[in-house]
Design a protein around this motif. Structure first.
Motif, PDB file in Angstrom:
ATOM      1  N   ALA A 175     -11.193  -7.583 -26.269  1.00 59.13           N
ATOM      2  CA  ALA A 175     -10.894  -6.195 -26.631  1.00 59.13           C
ATOM      3  C   ALA A 175     -10.653  -5.303 -25.418  1.00 59.13           C
ATOM      4  N   ALA A 176     -10.759  -5.850 -24.206  1.00 58.93           N
ATOM      5  CA  ALA A 176     -10.576  -5.034 -23.002  1.00 58.93           C
ATOM      6  C   ALA A 176      -9.189  -4.399 -22.995  1.00 58.93           C
ATOM      7  N   GLY A 177      -9.141  -3.092 -22.831  1.00 62.93           N
ATOM      8  CA  GLY A 177      -7.878  -2.376 -22.767  1.00 62.93           C
ATOM      9  C   GLY A 177      -7.252  -2.054 -24.100  1.00 62.93           C
ATOM     10  N   MET A 178      -7.899  -2.417 -25.201  1.00 58.69           N
ATOM     11  CA  MET A 178      -7.338  -2.167 -26.524  1.00 58.69           C
ATOM     12  C   MET A 178      -7.754  -0.803 -27.051  1.00 58.69           C
ATOM     13  N   ASN A 179      -6.884  -0.202 -27.868  1.00 58.08           N
ATOM     14  CA  ASN A 179      -7.258   1.034 -28.539  1.00 58.08           C
ATOM     15  C   ASN A 179      -8.022   0.712 -29.822  1.00 58.08           C
ATOM     16  N   GLU A 180      -8.451   1.740 -30.527  1.00 61.12           N
ATOM     17  CA  GLU A 180      -9.306   1.540 -31.709  1.00 61.12           C
ATOM     18  C   GLU A 180      -8.605   0.729 -32.792  1.00 61.12           C
ATOM     19  N   HIS A 205     -17.703  -6.153 -24.265  1.00 63.90           N
ATOM     20  CA  HIS A 205     -18.399  -4.909 -23.963  1.00 63.90           C
ATOM     21  C   HIS A 205     -18.305  -3.894 -25.106  1.00 63.90           C
ATOM     22  N   ASP A 206     -17.360  -4.086 -26.030  1.00 67.01           N
ATOM     23  CA  ASP A 206     -17.194  -3.149 -27.142  1.00 67.01           C
ATOM     24  C   ASP A 206     -18.300  -3.406 -28.164  1.00 67.01           C
ATOM     25  N   MET A 207     -19.336  -2.574 -28.135  1.00 68.89           N
ATOM     26  CA  MET A 207     -20.514  -2.816 -28.958  1.00 68.89           C
ATOM     27  C   MET A 207     -20.251  -2.631 -30.451  1.00 68.89           C
ATOM     28  N   SER A 208     -19.333  -1.755 -30.816  1.00 68.17           N
ATOM     29  CA  SER A 208     -19.026  -1.604 -32.235  1.00 68.17           C
ATOM     30  C   SER A 208     -18.419  -2.897 -32.776  1.00 68.17           C
ATOM     31  N   MET A 209     -17.574  -3.542 -31.972  1.00 67.58           N
ATOM     32  CA  MET A 209     -17.012  -4.824 -32.383  1.00 67.58           C
ATOM     33  C   MET A 209     -18.091  -5.900 -32.439  1.00 67.58           C
ATOM     34  N   VAL A 210     -18.907  -5.974 -31.394  1.00 72.07           N
ATOM     35  CA  VAL A 210     -19.961  -6.991 -31.337  1.00 72.07           C
ATOM     36  C   VAL A 210     -20.881  -6.887 -32.550  1.00 72.07           C
ATOM     37  N   MET A 211     -21.315  -5.675 -32.851  1.00 71.27           N
ATOM     38  CA  MET A 211     -22.289  -5.500 -33.923  1.00 71.27           C
ATOM     39  C   MET A 211     -21.680  -5.734 -35.304  1.00 71.27           C
ATOM     40  N   SER A 212     -20.376  -5.554 -35.427  1.00 75.74           N
ATOM     41  CA  SER A 212     -19.753  -5.735 -36.745  1.00 75.74           C
ATOM     42  C   SER A 212     -19.346  -7.178 -37.016  1.00 75.74           C
ATOM     43  N   VAL A 213     -19.104  -7.963 -35.968  1.00 75.44           N
ATOM     44  CA  VAL A 213     -18.524  -9.284 -36.182  1.00 75.44           C
ATOM     45  C   VAL A 213     -19.506 -10.429 -35.945  1.00 75.44           C
ATOM     46  N   SER A 214     -20.641 -10.166 -35.291  1.00 74.29           N
ATOM     47  CA  SER A 214     -21.502 -11.256 -34.811  1.00 74.29           C
ATOM     48  C   SER A 214     -22.533 -11.686 -35.850  1.00 74.29           C
ATOM     49  N   ASP A 215     -22.786 -12.988 -35.884  1.00 78.03           N
ATOM     50  CA  ASP A 215     -23.938 -13.513 -36.615  1.00 78.03           C
ATOM     51  C   ASP A 215     -25.186 -13.442 -35.737  1.00 78.03           C
ATOM     52  N   LYS A 216     -25.000 -13.648 -34.437  1.00 78.79           N
ATOM     53  CA  LYS A 216     -26.110 -13.614 -33.483  1.00 78.79           C
ATOM     54  C   LYS A 216     -25.610 -13.031 -32.172  1.00 78.79           C
ATOM     55  N   VAL A 217     -26.514 -12.383 -31.441  1.00 77.25           N
ATOM     56  CA  VAL A 217     -26.183 -11.794 -30.148  1.00 77.25           C
ATOM     57  C   VAL A 217     -27.187 -12.300 -29.112  1.00 77.25           C
ATOM     58  N   VAL A 218     -26.663 -12.738 -27.964  1.00 75.75           N
ATOM     59  CA  VAL A 218     -27.488 -13.145 -26.827  1.00 75.75           C
ATOM     60  C   VAL A 218     -27.232 -12.140 -25.708  1.00 75.75           C
ATOM     61  N   VAL A 219     -28.307 -11.632 -25.082  1.00 79.51           N
ATOM     62  CA  VAL A 219     -28.179 -10.584 -24.072  1.00 79.51           C
ATOM     63  C   VAL A 219     -28.651 -11.109 -22.719  1.00 79.51           C
ATOM     64  N   LEU A 220     -27.791 -10.946 -21.705  1.00 82.18           N
ATOM     65  CA  LEU A 220     -28.139 -11.296 -20.332  1.00 82.18           C
ATOM     66  C   LEU A 220     -28.287 -10.033 -19.501  1.00 82.18           C
ATOM     67  N   ASN A 221     -29.158 -10.110 -18.510  1.00 83.78           N
ATOM     68  CA  ASN A 221     -29.282  -9.037 -17.525  1.00 83.78           C
ATOM     69  C   ASN A 221     -29.738  -9.669 -16.213  1.00 83.78           C
ATOM     70  N   PHE A 222     -29.000  -9.402 -15.133  1.00 85.77           N
ATOM     71  CA  PHE A 222     -29.276 -10.004 -13.834  1.00 85.77           C
ATOM     72  C   PHE A 222     -29.439 -11.519 -13.936  1.00 85.77           C
ATOM     73  N   GLY A 223     -28.585 -12.144 -14.768  1.00 86.29           N
ATOM     74  CA  GLY A 223     -28.545 -13.590 -14.859  1.00 86.29           C
ATOM     75  C   GLY A 223     -29.579 -14.232 -15.752  1.00 86.29           C
ATOM     76  N   ARG A 224     -30.473 -13.435 -16.351  1.00 87.56           N
ATOM     77  CA  ARG A 224     -31.511 -13.994 -17.211  1.00 87.56           C
ATOM     78  C   ARG A 224     -31.342 -13.492 -18.639  1.00 87.56           C
ATOM     79  N   LYS A 225     -31.732 -14.325 -19.595  1.00 84.38           N
ATOM     80  CA  LYS A 225     -31.683 -13.905 -20.994  1.00 84.38           C
ATOM     81  C   LYS A 225     -32.852 -12.975 -21.280  1.00 84.38           C
ATOM     82  N   ILE A 226     -32.548 -11.785 -21.816  1.00 84.43           N
ATOM     83  CA  ILE A 226     -33.622 -10.847 -22.130  1.00 84.43           C
ATOM     84  C   ILE A 226     -33.801 -10.654 -23.626  1.00 84.43           C
ATOM     85  N   ALA A 227     -32.852 -11.137 -24.434  1.00 83.17           N
ATOM     86  CA  ALA A 227     -32.986 -10.980 -25.884  1.00 83.17           C
ATOM     87  C   ALA A 227     -32.016 -11.913 -26.589  1.00 83.17           C
TER      88      ALA A 227
END
Length: 250
Positions: A175-180, A205-227
């Motif tokens: 979705a990078a560079g895409m309009n709504e 990075h588009d959270m509205s897309m992620v939250m609407s389309v995903s069955d599961k979400v994995v979150v990384l921060n500084f190379g480690r999984k935090i959620a």
């Protein structure tokens, strides 16, 4: 479909990803999110064989794939897109798709130098027409792909990834560079890929897309999984809010 087991990747002692583990179930859409520099693209590169992990294991349908070369990983039915558009210049949309239908046999990539410009056999052209119709691209089939609007080029890339009937698709920030409006179409396209029986790993990075389309979400921060969890669980996770999503009260 995919198991990532305590995978780390270090560059000169600096860990881009460290002890990351997660599972992706068949015929699901899993999103991998996190701030810039969190290790998302490194993880995709490790899965697809662009990089070998420093340690850890990767299992695809129960089969070890860590350290395999990219063409060997692709031969298992794994396809990817990239953060930047990578269509073949001066080829039509249909020709770009037909190239995506070729499989690399026994690692003999040199054969592609001799592919004719009237690409593909009859079966390949039929598959291209099928995928064009699936993505509502039939009217653009004979247009030069790189002359099309950016959002349409992105959709051509997705269609090309589906050409070889993959089992697993990794989509790196589509979705990078895409309009709504373009992003809304992309959501439909990703669901269409899943409906074709393809398991999807989405980096976005588009959270509205992620939250609407995903069955599961994995979150990384500084190379480690935090959620890890459902979109709702991740949205409520205090570590994710603090490091990435932010608070409405901030």
């Amino acid at each position: 479909m995919l198991e990532v087991q305590a995978v780390s990747k270090a560059f000169r002692g600096i860990h881009a990803i460290e002890d990351v583990s997660f599972r992706i179930e068949p015929n699901s859409i899993t999103s991998l999110i996190g701030p810039n520099g969190a290790g998302k693209t490194t993880m995709i590169n490790v899965i697809t064989g662009v990089l070998a992990p420093t340690r850890g294991a990767l299992l695809f349908a129960g089969q070890p794939i860590a350290g395999r070369r990219p063409h060997q990983v692709a031969s298992l039915g794994i396809r990817r897109t990239f953060q930047t558009v990578r269509l073949f210049d001066k080829l039509t949309v249909r020709e770009n798709l037909t190239v995506g239908g070729y499989r690399q046999l026994s690692g003999r990539r040199w054969l592609h130098r001799f592919l004719p410009m009237n690409l593909g056999d009859a079966a390949g052209r039929r598959r291209a027409d099928e995928v064009l119709a699936m993505f509502d691209l039939t009217a653009l089939a004979d247009e030069i792909a790189t002359d099309l609007p950016y959002g349409t080029q992105r959709r051509v890339e997705l269609a090309r990834a589906l050409m070889g009937r993959p089992r697993f698709a990794l989509l790196d920030e589509p979705a990078a560079g895409m309009n709504e409006k373009e992003t809304a179409q992309l959501v439909r396209d990703v669901r269409r890929i899943r409906d074709e029986g393809v398991t999807v790993l989405l980096v976005e990075h588009d959270m509205s897309m992620v939250m609407s389309v995903s069955d599961k979400v994995v979150v990384l921060n500084f190379g480690r999984k935090i959620a890890e969890g459902t979109p709702g669980e991740v949205q409520r996770n205090p570590d994710v809010i603090a490091s990435y999503l932010g608070s409405d009260d901030a």
